[in-house]
Design a protein around this motif. Structure first.
Motif, short mmCIF file in Angstrom:
data_model
loop_
_atom_site.label_atom_id
_atom_site.label_comp_id
_atom_site.label_asym_id
_atom_site.label_seq_id
_atom_site.Cartn_x
_atom_site.Cartn_y
_atom_site.Cartn_z
N ALA A 30 0.84 -1.20 0.00
CA ALA A 30 0.00 0.00 0.00
C ALA A 30 0.87 1.25 0.00
O ALA A 30 1.95 1.27 0.58
CB ALA A 30 -0.92 -0.01 1.21
N TRP A 31 0.36 2.30 -0.65
CA TRP A 31 1.10 3.56 -0.80
C TRP A 31 0.46 4.67 0.01
O TRP A 31 -0.71 4.61 0.37
CB TRP A 31 1.10 4.02 -2.26
N LYS A 32 1.24 5.74 0.18
CA LYS A 32 0.72 6.97 0.78
C LYS A 32 1.28 8.17 0.03
O LYS A 32 2.36 8.09 -0.58
CB LYS A 32 1.09 7.04 2.26
N GLY A 33 0.53 9.26 0.06
CA GLY A 33 0.97 10.48 -0.60
C GLY A 33 0.23 10.71 -1.90
O GLY A 33 0.42 9.96 -2.86
N ASN A 34 -0.60 11.74 -1.95
CA ASN A 34 -1.45 11.99 -3.11
C ASN A 34 -0.65 12.13 -4.40
O ASN A 34 -0.98 11.53 -5.43
CB ASN A 34 -2.32 13.22 -2.87
N ASP A 35 0.41 12.95 -4.37
CA ASP A 35 1.20 13.18 -5.58
C ASP A 35 1.83 11.89 -6.07
O ASP A 35 1.86 11.60 -7.27
CB ASP A 35 2.29 14.23 -5.33
N PHE A 36 2.35 11.10 -5.14
CA PHE A 36 2.99 9.83 -5.49
C PHE A 36 1.98 8.87 -6.11
O PHE A 36 2.25 8.23 -7.13
CB PHE A 36 3.61 9.20 -4.24
N ILE A 37 0.80 8.76 -5.51
CA ILE A 37 -0.25 7.86 -6.01
C ILE A 37 -0.65 8.26 -7.43
O ILE A 37 -0.72 7.40 -8.33
CB ILE A 37 -1.47 7.90 -5.07
N ILE A 38 -0.87 9.54 -7.66
CA ILE A 38 -1.27 10.00 -8.99
C ILE A 38 -0.17 9.73 -10.01
O ILE A 38 -0.42 9.26 -11.13
CB ILE A 38 -1.64 11.49 -8.95
N ASP A 39 1.08 9.99 -9.62
CA ASP A 39 2.21 9.75 -10.52
C ASP A 39 2.32 8.29 -10.90
O ASP A 39 2.53 7.95 -12.07
CB ASP A 39 3.50 10.22 -9.84
N ARG A 40 2.17 7.39 -9.90
CA ARG A 40 2.28 5.95 -10.16
C ARG A 40 1.19 5.49 -11.13
O ARG A 40 1.45 4.77 -12.09
CB ARG A 40 2.14 5.16 -8.85
N ILE A 41 -0.03 5.88 -10.85
CA ILE A 41 -1.16 5.42 -11.67
C ILE A 41 -1.06 6.00 -13.08
O ILE A 41 -1.30 5.31 -14.07
CB ILE A 41 -2.50 5.80 -11.01
N ARG A 42 -0.68 7.27 -13.17
CA ARG A 42 -0.59 7.90 -14.49
C ARG A 42 0.51 7.25 -15.32
O ARG A 42 0.35 7.03 -16.53
CB ARG A 42 -0.35 9.40 -14.34
N ASN A 43 1.65 6.96 -14.71
CA ASN A 43 2.74 6.35 -15.46
C ASN A 43 2.35 4.95 -15.94
O ASN A 43 2.68 4.54 -17.06
CB ASN A 43 4.00 6.26 -14.59
N TYR A 44 1.64 4.23 -15.10
CA TYR A 44 1.14 2.91 -15.44
C TYR A 44 0.19 3.00 -16.64
O TYR A 44 0.29 2.24 -17.61
CB TYR A 44 0.43 2.35 -14.22
N ARG A 45 -0.73 3.98 -16.55
CA ARG A 45 -1.68 4.20 -17.62
C ARG A 45 -0.98 4.54 -18.93
O ARG A 45 -1.32 4.02 -20.00
CB ARG A 45 -2.61 5.35 -17.21
N ASP A 46 0.02 5.42 -18.86
CA ASP A 46 0.70 5.86 -20.07
C ASP A 46 1.51 4.74 -20.71
O ASP A 46 1.62 4.66 -21.94
CB ASP A 46 1.59 7.06 -19.76
N ALA A 47 2.07 3.86 -19.89
CA ALA A 47 2.81 2.72 -20.43
C ALA A 47 1.88 1.79 -21.19
O ALA A 47 2.23 1.28 -22.26
CB ALA A 47 3.52 1.97 -19.31
N ILE A 48 0.68 1.56 -20.64
CA ILE A 48 -0.30 0.74 -21.35
C ILE A 48 -0.67 1.39 -22.68
O ILE A 48 -0.74 0.72 -23.72
CB ILE A 48 -1.55 0.53 -20.48
N GLN A 49 -0.90 2.69 -22.66
CA GLN A 49 -1.27 3.36 -23.91
C GLN A 49 -0.14 3.29 -24.93
O GLN A 49 -0.40 3.08 -26.13
CB GLN A 49 -1.64 4.83 -23.68
N TYR A 50 1.10 3.44 -24.46
CA TYR A 50 2.22 3.36 -25.40
C TYR A 50 2.22 2.00 -26.11
O TYR A 50 2.34 1.93 -27.34
CB TYR A 50 3.56 3.57 -24.68
N VAL A 51 2.09 0.92 -25.34
CA VAL A 51 2.11 -0.42 -25.94
C VAL A 51 0.91 -0.61 -26.87
O VAL A 51 1.05 -1.14 -27.98
CB VAL A 51 2.12 -1.49 -24.83
N HIS A 52 -0.26 -0.16 -26.44
CA HIS A 52 -1.45 -0.27 -27.28
C HIS A 52 -1.28 0.50 -28.59
O HIS A 52 -1.45 -0.04 -29.69
CB HIS A 52 -2.66 0.26 -26.52
N ASP A 53 -0.92 1.77 -28.49
CA ASP A 53 -0.88 2.63 -29.68
C ASP A 53 0.22 2.21 -30.64
O ASP A 53 0.02 2.22 -31.87
CB ASP A 53 -0.68 4.08 -29.26
N GLN A 54 1.38 1.84 -30.10
CA GLN A 54 2.47 1.45 -30.99
C GLN A 54 2.20 0.11 -31.66
O GLN A 54 2.60 -0.12 -32.80
CB GLN A 54 3.79 1.41 -30.22
N THR A 55 1.50 -0.78 -30.96
CA THR A 55 1.10 -2.05 -31.60
C THR A 55 0.19 -1.77 -32.79
O THR A 55 0.37 -2.35 -33.87
CB THR A 55 0.39 -2.96 -30.58
#
Length: 614
Positions: free
Chosen positions: A309-334
């Motif tokens: 489990a995590w704590k810290g609003n900025d950290f949580i948003i950064d982690r989720i957004r980076n995860y989301r963007d990595a998925i989009q990169y793989v999807h879009d480039q495929t």
């Protein structure tokens, strides 16, 4: 060993260096640990284990984190899935009790050691985040009984799609899912030559299970808002690993969000599961992460089904957004390269994660990989055919292998090439050429043992748990050393007992032996006496067409309580407690049309039906 050789079969070698899960930035954003115990993962270093896997295993000891002081706790390291516990005024809310009753009981006991003030609080609600076998099958281990659920003392909350998707896993493709899951975490023992961890948890248990059907369901586009034991809870759909039955949870008064497997854990996500799954719609998964991100914007703490489990609003948003963007990169480039004519396997080499994703410790390929994910995206959008008519004109597998062996100079030449490839550590090529000889003659133990060596050595190099374990289990199948005594059973009797009878009956049609049914024509009615359900089949033209409800003119009617009916269709024999009216011969004939398939008998590497030990 060269990179090209290590990359045989598209090995995800990028993750050979361990991710830094002990950096100050990571540790500073973890919720505090208030109790820790033994580590169930295999943590010893060995030349048969990639260094990254060993380091990853070390962060999995049994742990209780205090996420929101006195109110929300997170337990991980007891099984594959993590469990979240919210402490209410008069009871506990448990999110994902786990894979089995024993693991759940161990989690509960550790939680009460860490939080003794909760000892007298009963469980008042259980939330299943989704149907996968490591999540909803340990309620009894938390002290919940069928009577508790039936009386309304305990709510069971899940997606409106939970039951229908579970029925599909159990009744339609349960046999092959059982076998493919067991190859990853059921058959090989935990050791330097076997299972290290399960990437999203330390180990996979197969103890006794319990399942209680949902009392409250979450609609796809309408969050379910409840007050349970004085706690406001909002359960909402957010597409993830389980597809349409994935739900996440928000606790507004505590500013806490539980992301289930919309964020799968501290690893690149399994956008496709090698154990087998219907299409995981990556575009919808992106939408799910966006929904979760909206809740994360107003959260100070975060937990998930497979992670710390995590704590810290900025950290949580950064982690989720980076995860989301990595998925989009793989999807879009495929899709980008697909539109330029690249084929499925070419994409697996073409699409790789760039920075900033490549060095992100939460995006290493311990569980999912880019290589097997892009193949899924390709197939999900345009199907299996790659456009080359050779795929349509090619002879069947055995005929093709026969021609390859002939052109290569015969059996001895194939084995020679296989040995040479193994000596050069080109394990993927060795496995490829030896496959053709095995297809021609599955009893050729010399070829089988050579291919087993190639797959086993290839598996030892992998940081991805699926790739490692399929390599090792496939090798064990080939050389006859596989131990099939402890598989997870997707059709465990405790699961079957809980599911709607007619929903399970409907899945019978996929077990029809078309040859035996060649001349069969009959109408068969089932009546389930204790649940007031009815369903039937019209057998014609080598199919069994399902009929919901009462039939107009059945040739035979099979009546009995749920348990007896399910035993009858599972064994192909009339169980005690069943009565037959009408053409009794038709009842026996009908049941004899369906195969009784045992998952343990299914091969994954050898041709279908090939003996394990000729």
């Amino acid at each position: 060993m060269t990179a090209q050789e290590a990359n045989s079969l598209n090995s995800p070698v990028r993750s050979q260096d361990p991710a830094n899960f002990s950096s100050k930035d990571v540790l500073d954003h973890l919720s505090p640990h208030i109790w820790q115990g033994e580590n169930l993962a295999y943590t010893k270093s060995a030349p048969t284990i990639a260094k990254a896997q060993t380091e990853y295993a070390k962060m999995m000891p049994k742990s209780i984190q205090e996420v929101v002081k006195g109110k929300i706790y997170h337990a991980y390291g007891f099984q594959v899935a993590s469990t979240m516990i919210a402490v209410g005024d008069d009871g506990l809310i448990v999110i994902d009790p786990g894979s089995d009753n024993d693991s759940a009981k161990a989690t509960r006991e550790a939680f009460l050691k860490a939080v003794p003030s909760a000892a007298n609080l009963p469980v008042t609600a259980i939330i299943y985040t989704h149907r996968h076998p490591d999540h909803p099958f340990g309620s009894a281990g938390w002290g919940v009984s069928e009577e508790d659920v039936a009386s309304g003392k305990v709510k069971i909350i899940a997606s409106e799609h939970f039951v229908e998707n579970l029925v599909n896993d159990v009744g339609v493709v349960g046999n092959i899912l059982t076998q493919r899951t067991a190859y990853v975490g059921g058959y090989p023992k935990q050791s330097a030559e076997g299972l290290v961890h399960v990437a999203i948890g330390p180990t996979f248990a197969a103890g006794p299970i319990s399942l209680y059907l949902p009392t409250d369901t979450v609609k796809t586009n309408e969050p379910l808002k409840l007050k349970i034991s004085g706690i406001d809870v909002e359960v909402f759909h957010a597409y993830g690993d389980a597809g349409t039955d994935e739900v996440d949870i928000y606790f507004p008064e505590f500013r806490h969000v539980h992301g289930s497997e919309t964020i799968q854990g501290e690893t690149f996500p399994n956008l496709y599961s090698l154990r087998g799954t219907s299409y995981r719609d990556v575009a919808k998964w992106l939408d799910g992460v966006e929904i979760l991100l909206g809740y994360a914007q107003k959260a100070d703490t975060y937990s998930g089904s497979h992670m710390r489990a995590w704590k810290g609003n900025d950290f949580i948003i950064d982690r989720i957004r980076n995860y989301r963007d990595a998925i989009q990169y793989v999807h879009d480039q495929t899709i980008y390269w697909t539109n330029l004519g690249y084929t499925r396997d070419e994409l697996a080499e073409k699409v790789v994660l760039p920075e900033p994703y490549a060095s992100d410790p939460w995006l290493q390929e311990y569980y999912g990989t880019v290589a097997h994910s892009v193949r899924n995206i390709y197939g999900g959008y345009i199907g299996w055919w790659e456009g080359d008519p050779t795929q349509l004109a090619r002879p069947g597998p055995k005929a093709t292998s026969t021609q390859y062996v002939r052109v290569m100079g015969g059996r001895d030449a194939v084995l020679k090439e296989g040995r040479k490839a193994i000596d050069n550590k080109n394990y993927g090529w060795a496995a490829e050429v030896l496959t053709h000889q095995i297809n021609v003659d599955p009893s050729d133990m010399e070829a089988r043992k050579l291919k087993a060596e190639a797959l086993r050595q290839w598996g030892y190099l992998q940081t991805n748990i699926y790739w490692r374990m399929y390599g090792i289990s496939g090798a064990n199948e080939l050389d006859g050393t596989i131990d099939r005594s402890m598989p997870w059973n997707f059709a465990d009797p405790a699961i079957v007992k809980a599911l709607p009878t007619t929903a399970l009956l409907k899945t019978m049609s996929v077990r029809l032996n078309a040859d035996r049914a060649a001349n069969a024509k009959m109408n068969v009615q089932f009546v389930i006496s204790d649940t007031n359900e009815a369903a039937g089949f019209k057998v014609r033209n080598k199919i069994a067409a399902y009929i919901d409800g009462k039939m107009a003119k059945p040739d035979v009617t099979i009546t009995g309580p749920k348990g007896a009916i399910l035993k009858t269709v599972a064994t192909g024999k009339l169980a005690e407690g069943v009565t037959v009216t009408g053409d009794k011969g038709a009842a026996s004939q009908f049941l004899g049309l369906f195969d009784i398939i045992t998952p343990n008998d299914v091969n994954l590497v050898l041709p279908p039906g090939a003996p394990l030990k000729p």
